[in-house]
Design a protein around this motif. Structure first.
Motif, mmCIF file in Angstrom:
data_model
loop_
_atom_site.group_PDB
_atom_site.id
_atom_site.type_symbol
_atom_site.label_atom_id
_atom_site.label_comp_id
_atom_site.label_asym_id
_atom_site.label_seq_id
_atom_site.Cartn_x
_atom_site.Cartn_y
_atom_site.Cartn_z
ATOM 1 N N GLU A 183 0.843 -1.193 0.000
ATOM 2 C CA GLU A 183 0.000 0.000 0.000
ATOM 3 C C GLU A 183 0.880 1.246 0.000
ATOM 4 O O GLU A 183 1.988 1.230 0.562
ATOM 5 C CB GLU A 183 -0.914 0.004 1.225
ATOM 6 C CG GLU A 183 -1.989 -1.062 1.190
ATOM 7 C CD GLU A 183 -2.890 -0.933 -0.030
ATOM 8 O OE1 GLU A 183 -3.314 0.208 -0.333
ATOM 9 O OE2 GLU A 183 -3.145 -1.959 -0.685
ATOM 10 N N PRO A 184 0.430 2.339 -0.612
ATOM 11 C CA PRO A 184 1.277 3.536 -0.730
ATOM 12 C C PRO A 184 1.784 4.063 0.603
ATOM 13 O O PRO A 184 2.921 4.525 0.705
ATOM 14 C CB PRO A 184 0.357 4.546 -1.418
ATOM 15 C CG PRO A 184 -0.627 3.715 -2.152
ATOM 16 C CD PRO A 184 -0.842 2.488 -1.327
ATOM 17 N N GLN A 185 0.960 4.001 1.649
ATOM 18 C CA GLN A 185 1.410 4.541 2.931
ATOM 19 C C GLN A 185 2.554 3.734 3.526
ATOM 20 O O GLN A 185 3.418 4.282 4.233
ATOM 21 C CB GLN A 185 0.242 4.627 3.932
ATOM 22 C CG GLN A 185 -0.426 3.320 4.275
ATOM 23 C CD GLN A 185 -1.607 3.032 3.375
ATOM 24 O OE1 GLN A 185 -1.660 3.490 2.229
ATOM 25 N NE2 GLN A 185 -2.583 2.279 3.891
ATOM 26 N N LEU A 186 2.593 2.418 3.227
ATOM 27 C CA LEU A 186 3.711 1.603 3.695
ATOM 28 C C LEU A 186 4.972 1.891 2.887
ATOM 29 O O LEU A 186 6.087 1.868 3.427
ATOM 30 C CB LEU A 186 3.357 0.118 3.608
ATOM 31 C CG LEU A 186 2.322 -0.402 4.609
ATOM 32 C CD1 LEU A 186 2.046 -1.877 4.359
ATOM 33 C CD2 LEU A 186 2.798 -0.187 6.043
ATOM 34 N N VAL A 187 4.816 2.155 1.597
ATOM 35 C CA VAL A 187 5.952 2.557 0.764
ATOM 36 C C VAL A 187 6.549 3.856 1.289
ATOM 37 O O VAL A 187 7.777 3.991 1.423
ATOM 38 C CB VAL A 187 5.505 2.706 -0.700
ATOM 39 C CG1 VAL A 187 6.586 3.373 -1.543
ATOM 40 C CG2 VAL A 187 5.133 1.350 -1.283
ATOM 41 N N LEU A 188 5.687 4.807 1.588
ATOM 42 C CA LEU A 188 6.137 6.078 2.142
ATOM 43 C C LEU A 188 6.904 5.861 3.443
ATOM 44 O O LEU A 188 8.008 6.405 3.637
ATOM 45 C CB LEU A 188 4.937 6.992 2.384
ATOM 46 C CG LEU A 188 5.209 8.310 3.119
ATOM 47 C CD1 LEU A 188 6.063 9.226 2.273
ATOM 48 C CD2 LEU A 188 3.900 9.015 3.479
ATOM 49 N N GLN A 189 6.352 5.051 4.329
ATOM 50 C CA GLN A 189 6.977 4.836 5.626
ATOM 51 C C GLN A 189 8.344 4.163 5.490
ATOM 52 O O GLN A 189 9.300 4.547 6.171
ATOM 53 C CB GLN A 189 6.068 3.983 6.520
ATOM 54 C CG GLN A 189 6.599 3.761 7.935
ATOM 55 C CD GLN A 189 6.681 5.042 8.741
ATOM 56 O OE1 GLN A 189 5.989 6.018 8.448
ATOM 57 N NE2 GLN A 189 7.531 5.059 9.766
ATOM 58 N N ALA A 231 0.762 11.366 -3.546
ATOM 59 C CA ALA A 231 1.843 11.722 -2.624
ATOM 60 C C ALA A 231 1.454 12.929 -1.779
ATOM 61 O O ALA A 231 1.688 12.950 -0.556
ATOM 62 C CB ALA A 231 3.123 11.999 -3.408
ATOM 63 N N LEU A 232 0.852 13.924 -2.395
ATOM 64 C CA LEU A 232 0.437 15.111 -1.647
ATOM 65 C C LEU A 232 -0.566 14.750 -0.557
ATOM 66 O O LEU A 232 -0.483 15.258 0.570
ATOM 67 C CB LEU A 232 -0.162 16.145 -2.604
ATOM 68 C CG LEU A 232 0.839 16.889 -3.505
ATOM 69 C CD1 LEU A 232 0.100 17.690 -4.572
ATOM 70 C CD2 LEU A 232 1.721 17.804 -2.661
ATOM 71 N N SER A 233 -1.500 13.877 -0.869
ATOM 72 C CA SER A 233 -2.526 13.518 0.114
ATOM 73 C C SER A 233 -1.917 12.767 1.304
ATOM 74 O O SER A 233 -2.387 12.907 2.437
ATOM 75 C CB SER A 233 -3.614 12.671 -0.542
ATOM 76 O OG SER A 233 -3.126 11.382 -0.901
ATOM 77 N N LEU A 234 -0.868 11.982 1.051
ATOM 78 C CA LEU A 234 -0.239 11.238 2.144
ATOM 79 C C LEU A 234 0.713 12.096 2.966
ATOM 80 O O LEU A 234 0.940 11.824 4.148
ATOM 81 C CB LEU A 234 0.525 10.030 1.580
ATOM 82 C CG LEU A 234 -0.324 8.911 0.976
ATOM 83 C CD1 LEU A 234 0.576 7.835 0.370
ATOM 84 C CD2 LEU A 234 -1.246 8.292 2.028
ATOM 85 N N LEU A 235 1.263 13.131 2.354
ATOM 86 C CA LEU A 235 2.246 13.958 3.055
ATOM 87 C C LEU A 235 1.619 14.917 4.056
ATOM 88 O O LEU A 235 2.248 15.274 5.054
ATOM 89 C CB LEU A 235 3.051 14.770 2.043
ATOM 90 C CG LEU A 235 4.117 14.044 1.230
ATOM 91 C CD1 LEU A 235 4.667 14.972 0.162
ATOM 92 C CD2 LEU A 235 5.246 13.565 2.135
ATOM 93 N N THR A 236 0.402 15.361 3.789
ATOM 94 C CA THR A 236 -0.157 16.471 4.571
ATOM 95 C C THR A 236 -0.336 16.154 6.047
ATOM 96 O O THR A 236 -0.444 17.069 6.861
ATOM 97 C CB THR A 236 -1.494 16.925 3.974
ATOM 98 O OG1 THR A 236 -2.357 15.785 3.822
ATOM 99 C CG2 THR A 236 -1.288 17.588 2.625
ATOM 100 N N SER A 237 -0.382 14.882 6.419
ATOM 101 C CA SER A 237 -0.519 14.531 7.836
ATOM 102 C C SER A 237 0.833 14.370 8.525
ATOM 103 O O SER A 237 0.883 14.109 9.730
ATOM 104 C CB SER A 237 -1.307 13.218 7.975
ATOM 105 O OG SER A 237 -0.607 12.146 7.363
ATOM 106 N N ARG A 238 1.921 14.556 7.796
ATOM 107 C CA ARG A 238 3.256 14.332 8.339
ATOM 108 C C ARG A 238 3.862 15.637 8.854
ATOM 109 O O ARG A 238 3.901 16.639 8.130
ATOM 110 C CB ARG A 238 4.179 13.760 7.254
ATOM 111 C CG ARG A 238 3.742 12.384 6.757
ATOM 112 C CD ARG A 238 4.316 11.319 7.637
ATOM 113 N NE ARG A 238 3.958 9.978 7.184
ATOM 114 C CZ ARG A 238 4.655 8.895 7.481
ATOM 115 N NH1 ARG A 238 5.756 8.999 8.204
ATOM 116 N NH2 ARG A 238 4.263 7.710 7.075
#
Length: 373
Positions: A183-189, A231-238
């Motif tokens: 999942e994209p959020q795991l890739v990001l992490q 990517a933008l949607s996943l970054l905003t909570s970081r």
């Protein structure tokens, strides 16, 4: 990292072929951008245009005493791939912590920067670390050398070089995006946790995470614009996201500002931190008429040309696959055989790993290349 992702669905032959083309395209494209930009890094735009014309270099320029010479950005990208394969192989043992396996791979890279050549007695180092051409110092950033100067692994709680904002973790993070079953959020992490092995500022590690997520979307067949939006949607909570988010938004906005030019790329690069390099690379990938044009634009400025070129090349390679890359450039690329072999190993591991190794049966040849230790 949390629990291991669920196993991917069974791959059809056409899906495997498309995936392998994108893996090859990502690694080759990143290396080509690196090679194209390396001789230009540090030059003024005026000097670039005097030597290569107003459109920038139309062919690979010799550097490091040979044609097609890669930099540390490509070296570290290859060791990222190696670490991810080793993580999958070690999963059979019940050990599952990919950041640790990638860190071990980076330590093997660090050995190439201080040793004369591979130690054939150390079979546990695996196949990639036995490639003699990688034992060459190619402009590694001091943060990479310092961060990997001992066995202590940087973590989000205790990152190495906590103030480092450089783009080096971005340039080596495309392979995380090729984990298309995640999942994209795991890739990001995962990209974030591996970035802090050398760079600890949020701009740097979130830039690496954003790049991985964008490559992930492209490798799964998304458009570049859609991948950037994810990517933008996943970054905003970081925490610490504004530099990277603002950079990506500026890149999207610049597309609507007329014909692309070197000055606009230079404006996006700014001071050459992770956010600027990623923004400029995304812009060049969006506006390039083809891969050649996008890469020439990505290196034609007075900023860190090799870094922007490498990131742009990874994006374009993931988007279009290997056959869209300029063949004359690929033919000149240093280490091309190694890059292709590693790309194919990665694709095979991710699609057919269960047939190569399992708790009950395994391929001794595969475990010689990618030991479980």
């Amino acid at each position: 990292m949390g629990a291991a992702p669920a196993a991917a669905a069974v791959w059809g032959r056409a899906e495997q072929q498309d995936y392998r083309s994108r893996v090859r395209g990502t690694l080759l494209g990143s290396a080509l951008g690196d090679v194209l930009g390396a001789p230009l890094s540090g030059l003024s735009q005026e000097a670039i245009e005097t030597a290569h014309g107003t459109d920038g270099p139309g062919q690979l320029v010799p550097a490091q005493g040979r044609d097609g010479a890669v930099t540390a950005a490509t070296q570290l990208t290859l060791f990222t791939v190696d670490g991810l394969i080793r993580a999958q192989v070690r999963r059979d043992t019940g050990a599952w912590h990919p950041p640790t396996d990638v860190h071990r791979a980076y330590l093997r890279w660090a050995a190439t920067q201080r040793d004369w050549g591979p130690d054939e007695r150390r079979r546990e180092d695996g196949w990639l670390a036995r490639q003699e051409w990688l034992y060459a110092r190619r402009g590694a950033a001091k943060e990479c050398l310092l961060g990997l100067g001992n066995d202590v692994m940087g973590t989000l709680d205790r990152p190495k070089n906590p103030k480092a904002t450089g783009a080096e973790p971005v340039t080596r993070s495309a392979p995380f995006g090729l984990l298309v079953g995640w999942e994209p959020q795991l890739v990001l992490q995962l990209a974030v946790e591996c970035a802090v092995h050398t760079h600890g500022a949020p701009e740097s590690y979130l830039g690496a995470g954003a790049y991985a997520v964008i490559v992930h979307g492209l490798a799964r067949g998304d458009s570049l614009d859609a991948a950037v939006q994810r990517a933008l949607s996943l970054l905003t909570s970081r925490p610490g996201h504004p530099p990277v988010v603002d950079g990506l938004q500026r890149a999207l906005g610049a597309v609507r500002q007329g014909m692309p030019n070197a000055a606009r790329v230079g404006e996006l690069v700014g001071e050459g931190g992770a956010a600027g390099v990623l923004a400029a690379a995304v812009y060049c990938a969006l506006v390039g008429e083809d891969i050649r044009h996008g890469l020439r634009l990505a290196v034609h400025h007075d900023g860190p040309s090799a870094l922007v070129g490498a990131v742009c090349g990874g994006l374009l390679g993931a988007l279009h696959g290997e056959t869209a890359l300029p063949p004359a450039w690929v033919a000149q690329l240093e280490g091309r055989a190694t890059i292709l072999e590693l790309a194919d190993d990665f694709a095979m591991e991710m699609t057919q790993g269960a047939a190569l190794h399992a708790p009950a049966i395994s391929s001794s040849a595969w475990l010689d290349r990618y030991p479980r230790v």
